[in-house]
Design a protein around this motif. Structure first.
Motif, short mmCIF file in Angstrom:
data_model
loop_
_atom_site.label_atom_id
_atom_site.label_comp_id
_atom_site.label_asym_id
_atom_site.label_seq_id
_atom_site.Cartn_x
_atom_site.Cartn_y
_atom_site.Cartn_z
N ILE A 129 -27.79 -37.42 59.37
CA ILE A 129 -26.79 -36.95 58.40
C ILE A 129 -27.17 -35.59 57.85
O ILE A 129 -26.41 -34.63 57.96
N PHE A 130 -28.36 -35.49 57.25
CA PHE A 130 -28.67 -34.25 56.54
C PHE A 130 -29.11 -33.12 57.47
O PHE A 130 -28.95 -31.95 57.15
N PHE A 131 -29.67 -33.46 58.61
CA PHE A 131 -30.23 -32.41 59.45
C PHE A 131 -29.49 -32.20 60.76
O PHE A 131 -29.73 -31.25 61.47
N PHE A 132 -28.59 -33.12 61.10
CA PHE A 132 -27.77 -32.86 62.28
C PHE A 132 -26.29 -32.73 61.93
O PHE A 132 -25.69 -31.67 62.10
N ILE A 192 -24.35 -32.62 59.14
CA ILE A 192 -23.83 -31.69 58.14
C ILE A 192 -23.93 -30.24 58.62
O ILE A 192 -22.96 -29.50 58.54
N PRO A 193 -25.08 -29.79 59.15
CA PRO A 193 -25.09 -28.40 59.62
C PRO A 193 -24.42 -28.20 60.98
O PRO A 193 -24.08 -27.05 61.30
N SER A 194 -24.23 -29.25 61.79
CA SER A 194 -23.90 -29.00 63.20
C SER A 194 -22.75 -28.02 63.41
O SER A 194 -22.96 -26.89 63.85
N ILE A 195 -21.53 -28.41 63.10
CA ILE A 195 -20.41 -27.53 63.44
C ILE A 195 -20.36 -26.29 62.53
O ILE A 195 -20.26 -25.18 63.02
N PRO A 196 -20.46 -26.45 61.18
CA PRO A 196 -20.36 -25.24 60.37
C PRO A 196 -21.45 -24.22 60.69
O PRO A 196 -21.15 -23.04 60.90
N ALA A 197 -22.70 -24.65 60.72
CA ALA A 197 -23.78 -23.67 60.84
C ALA A 197 -23.89 -23.10 62.25
O ALA A 197 -24.42 -22.01 62.43
N GLY A 202 -32.28 -34.92 68.66
CA GLY A 202 -33.16 -35.67 69.55
C GLY A 202 -34.02 -36.65 68.79
O GLY A 202 -34.18 -37.82 69.18
N LEU A 203 -34.55 -36.19 67.65
CA LEU A 203 -35.41 -37.04 66.83
C LEU A 203 -34.62 -38.24 66.28
O LEU A 203 -35.06 -39.39 66.39
N GLY A 204 -33.45 -37.95 65.72
CA GLY A 204 -32.61 -39.02 65.18
C GLY A 204 -32.20 -39.99 66.27
O GLY A 204 -32.13 -41.20 66.05
N GLY A 205 -31.94 -39.46 67.47
CA GLY A 205 -31.56 -40.30 68.59
C GLY A 205 -32.70 -41.22 69.01
O GLY A 205 -32.48 -42.38 69.38
#
Ligand code: CU
Lengths: 106, 537
Positions: free
Chosen positions: B81-84, B86-91, B43-46
Motif C-alpha cells: 500500500i504505502f510503497f507500491f 500509492i506512488p505507482s501511477i502518480p509518481a 517484488g518484496l510485497g509479492g
C-alpha cells in the motif's frame, strides 16, 4: 504573490497579541469556569491560530486562490470533526429513538 | 510505413553517469528512479504474499508460526500500500506524463520533485529496517490499543517510515496541482486537458488533504507507544475507536489515491483503442473530483462492528452507497465510448478489459460491505480481502500495467513483443480471478482473515487460490523480462505508435530533456479521433 511587504511593526504587534493570549491561556487555567473551561481554551487557541495564518503566513494579502486553498483545508478539518461527531454524539441512542442500555463513553 | 529512427538526442542520453541520475531535476528521470524503486518494493510485497499463500495451502499452521504469519500479512500490506500502490501511477506515469501532456518543460518545482523521491527512499529505508530487524505484526491498519500497548514488534520504525513517506506523497500532489494550474500550454484550457490529468488533479487533492491526517495519527500512536500519552488506550483515558476514525479518514480516500490514477489511464486508452472521443468528457472529468471529495465522507464503513453508534453507521452506509455513483458514471462512459468504436485489441487494451471486469466486481462487492446487515456477516472475513484486492490489484495494478505498456514506447522509444504482452495480460487476468474469486466464497462461508490455520473443509478453495497466485506471479514476472529485453532489442517505436491524440504523442520518443523544441499551441479538442483518421500499427 502580490509582493506585499508587511512592516516590521505588524510582526511585533501580532507577536505581542500571541504572547498576551498565551498568558491568558495560563491565567484561565487557574480559574474554574465549569462547562466553559474547554470552549474558552479552544476559543483562545483558534484566535491565535487565525492570527498566525492571516498575518505570519501572509494569507490576508494573498490571492483568492490561496485563500480558497486555506479555506478548503479547514473545510476538510470540519468534515473530519463533524462526521466523527455523528458517532460520538449519538452513542447509546438506539435506532428506535430510545436511549438504549449501550455503554456510553466517558 | 518506414521504420522510424531512434532519436539521437533524448533525455536518457543527455547526460551521463550515476550523479546525473541521482541529482537530476528532469521529471522523466525522476519517474524512472521511482519506477525502479517501486518495482523493488512490489517484488518484496509479492514475496510476502507468496509466503502467505504457501502457508494457506494446508489447513494446519505448518509452514509459518502464528506470529510469523501475522508479520507476513502486515508487511505485505504495508509494503504494497504505502510503497507500491500509492506512488505507482502518480509518481511514475504521472511524473513522466503530466508535464508533457500539458506542453510544459517540467513540473513546477523540479527540485521538490527530486526531494520527494529521496523522502520516499528514506521512509522506505526505515520500513525496510523494521522488516530486517524482526518485522511488525499489527496488520497494516495499526489498530490500537494492540499497536500501542501490546505488540512487542517494530511498530515505531515502521510508523516513522510511513510518516516520512507520507511527505513524499504530499509533495508530489502539491507539485501536480501547481503544475496543472500554472504551466498549461497556450490554448490548453481545462476542458481540453487529457482525463489522465484531471484524474491526477483529483488524486493530488486527496494526497494533500488526507495524508497529513494519517501522518498525525501515526505520530499520536508513536506518542502513546513511546511516552505513554493517553490518546487511544482506554487504560490511559483514551479511546481506541478514535484511532480507527482518524486512520480511515485517510485510508479510505487512500484507495482513491490508488484507483483514480488508474481510471485516468483507462480513459486515455479506451478512447485511443476505440478510435473515438471519450463519451461524456465533462462527466468523466468531474466524476474524478466527486470521487476525491465524497471519498472523504465514507470512512466509518470500516467500523460498522467496531462499536460506533447505529446512527453514525446509517449515515456512513448511505454515503458509501452514494460514492459508488461517480465510479459508475466512469464505467458507463467507458462502455459508451467503446460502443460502435473501432476496437483495436492491442496489448494495453487487453489490460484495460481486465481492469473493467475486475474493477466492476470489486466495486459492486463493496456495496455488499456498505450494507449494514450484510457487513456484520462478512466483516473481517476473506470476502473483504477479495473485495479490496479486486479494487487494488484487479483495478489499480491492471491500470498501472495498461499504462506502463501504453506509454513504454514513449518512455523508452522502443516497442516490446506484443504477443508476450498479450500473454501476460491473459495470465494476470486468469491468475487473478483464480486467486481471489475463491476468497469471496471462503469469506461468505465464514473464513476469517488474518489466521494461519482454518478448518479442513476450506482447503480446496484455498488451494485453488494459491494455485492462482502462482499464475499471477508468472503474469507479473514476464513483463519484467520482456520490457528489459526491449530496451536493447525492441523495435524503434517512433513518435506515435498507437496513433493517439495528445501532446505527449507529438514529441519524439524518448522525448528531449525539455520535452518540446518549442512550446506547443493547442487548437484541438481532446480525443479528436475522428480527425486523426484510421488506425496505425
Ligand atoms: Cu473504505
Amino acid at each position: 504573490m502580490s509582493g506585499h511587504v508587511s512592516p516590521k511593526s505588524m510582526y511585533f504587534t501580532i507577536f505581542g497579541a500571541l504572547m498576551f493570549f498565551t498568558a491568558l491561556t495560563v491565567g484561565v487555567a487557574f480559574v474554574d469556569l465549569g462547562h466553559l473551561n474547554f470552549p474558552v481554551a479552544l476559543a483562545i487557541a483558534i484566535t491565535k491560530a487565525t492570527l498566525v495564518i492571516l498575518f505570519f503566513m501572509h494569507v490576508i494579502h494573498s490571492s483568492r486562490l490561496t485563500k480558497l486553498i486555506v479555506a478548503t483545508g479547514f473545510f476538510f478539518l470540519l468534515i473530519l470533526f463533524g462526521l466523527t461527531m455523528t458517532d460520538y454524539l449519538t452513542r447509546g441512542i438506539q435506532p428506535n429513538g430510545q436511549k438504549g442500555s449501550m455503554i456510553t463513553q466517558h | 510505413m518506414t521504420t522510424p529512427a531512434y532519436p539521437e538526442l533524448n533525455y536518457l542520453n543527455a547526460t551521463h553517469g550515476i550523479r546525473s541520475w541521482l541529482l537530476t531535476k528532469d521529471h522523466k528521470r525522476i519517474a524512472l528512479l521511482y519506477l525502479i524503486s517501486v518495482t523493488v518494493f512490489f517484488g518484496l510485497g509479492g514475496m510476502f504474499a507468496g509466503l502467505i499463500r504457501l502457508e494457506l495451502t494446508t489447513p494446519a499452521g505448518d509452514l509459518l508460526a502464528a506470529d510469523t504469519y501475522n508479520k507476513m500479512f502486515t508487511m505485505h500490506g504495508i509494503v504494497m500500500i504505502f510503497f507500491f500502490l500509492i506512488p505507482s501511477i502518480p509518481a511514475i506515469l504521472g511524473n513522466f506524463l503530466i508535464p508533457i501532456m500539458i506542453g510544459a518543460k517540467d513540473l513546477a518545482f523540479p527540485r521538490i520533485n527530486l526531494l520527494s523521491w529521496y523522502i520516499y527512499i528514506i521512509g522506505g529505508s526505515f520500513t525496510l529496517y523494521a522488516i530486517v530487524v524482526g518485522g511488525v505484526d499489527t496488520g497494516w491498519t495499526f489498530y490500537t490499543p494492540y499497536s500501542t500497548s501490546a505488540s512487542n514488534t517494530n511498530v515505531l520504525p515502521t510508523g516513522i517510515g510511513i510518516f516520512i513517506t507520507g511527505f513524499s506523497s504530499i509533495l508530489t500532489g502539491l507539485n501536480f496541482i501547481v503544475t496543472i494550474h500554472r504551466m498549461r500550454a497556450p490554448g490548453l484550457t481545462w476542458f481540453r486537458l487529457p482525463l489522465f490529468v484531471w484524474a491526477h488533479y483529483a488524486t493530488s487533492l486527496i494526497q494533500i488533504l488526507g495524508t497529513p491526517v494519517v501522518a498525525i495519527t501515526v505520530l499520536m500512536l508513536a506518542a502513546e507507544r513511546a511516552f505513554g500519552i493517553g490518546i487511544f488506550n482506554p487504560a490511559l483515558g483514551g479511546d481506541p475507536v478514535l484511532f480507527q476514525h482518524l486512520f480511515w479518514f485517510y485510508s479510505h480516500p487512500a484507495v482513491y489515491i490508488m484507483i483514480l490514477p488508474a481510471m485516468g489511464v483507462i480513459s486515455e486508452l479506451v478512447a485511443c483503442f476505440s478510435r473515438k472521443p471519450i463519451f461524456g468528457y465533462s462527466f468523466v472529468a468531474f466524476s474524478s473530483l466527486a470521487i476525491a471529495v465524497f471519498g472523504f465522507l465514507v470512512w466509518a464503513h470500516h467500523m460498522f462492528v467496531a462499536g460506533i453508534s447505529p446512527y453514525a453507521a446509517m449515515v456512513f452506509s448511505f454515503l458509501s452507497f452514494a460514492v459508488a455513483i461517480p465510479s459508475a458514471v466512469k464505467t458507463f462512459n467507458w462502455a459508451a465510448t467503446m460502443y460502435k468504436g473501432a476496437i483495436w485489441l492491442a496489448s494495453p487494451m487487453i489490460f484495460v478489459f481486465g481492469f473493467l471486469g475486475l474493477f466492476t466486481i470489486g466495486g459492486l462487492t463493496g456495496l455488499f460491505l456498505a450494507s449494514l446487515g450484510t457487513d456484520i456477516h462478512i466483516h473481517d472475513t476473506y470476502f473483504v480481502v477479495a473485495h479490496f484486492h479486486y479494487i487494488m490489484v484487479g483495478g489499480a495494478i491492471m491500470g498501472y500495467l495498461a499504462g506502463i505498456h501504453f506509454y513504454w514506447p514513449k518512455i523508452t522509444g522502443r516497442m516490446y513483443p506484443e504477443a508476450w504482452a498479450k500473454f501476460s495480460a491473459l495470465a494476470v487476468f486468469v491468475g487473478f480471478n483464480l486467486t481471489f474469486f475463491p476468497q469471496f466464497i471462503l469469506g461468505y462461508m465464514g473464513m476469517p482473515r488474518r489466521y494461519h490455520t482454518y478448518p479442513p473443509e476450506f482447503q480446496v478453495l484455498n488451494v485453488l487460490s494459491s494455485a492462482g497466485a502462482t499464475i499471477l506471479a508468472v503474469g507479473y514476472s514476464i513483463p519484467l523480462i520482456y520490457l528489459l529485453w526491449s530496451l536493447k532489442y525492441g523495435k524503434v517505436a517512433g513518435n506515435n505508435p498507437w496513433g493517439a491524440t495528445g501532446l505527449e504523442w507529438k514529441t519524439q520518443s524518448p522525448p528531449l530533456t525539455e520535452n518540446f523544441t518549442e512550446t506547443p499551441i493547442v487548437t484541438e479538442e481532446p480525443y479528436d479521433y475522428a480527425r486523426q483518421g484510421a488506425h496505425v500499427g
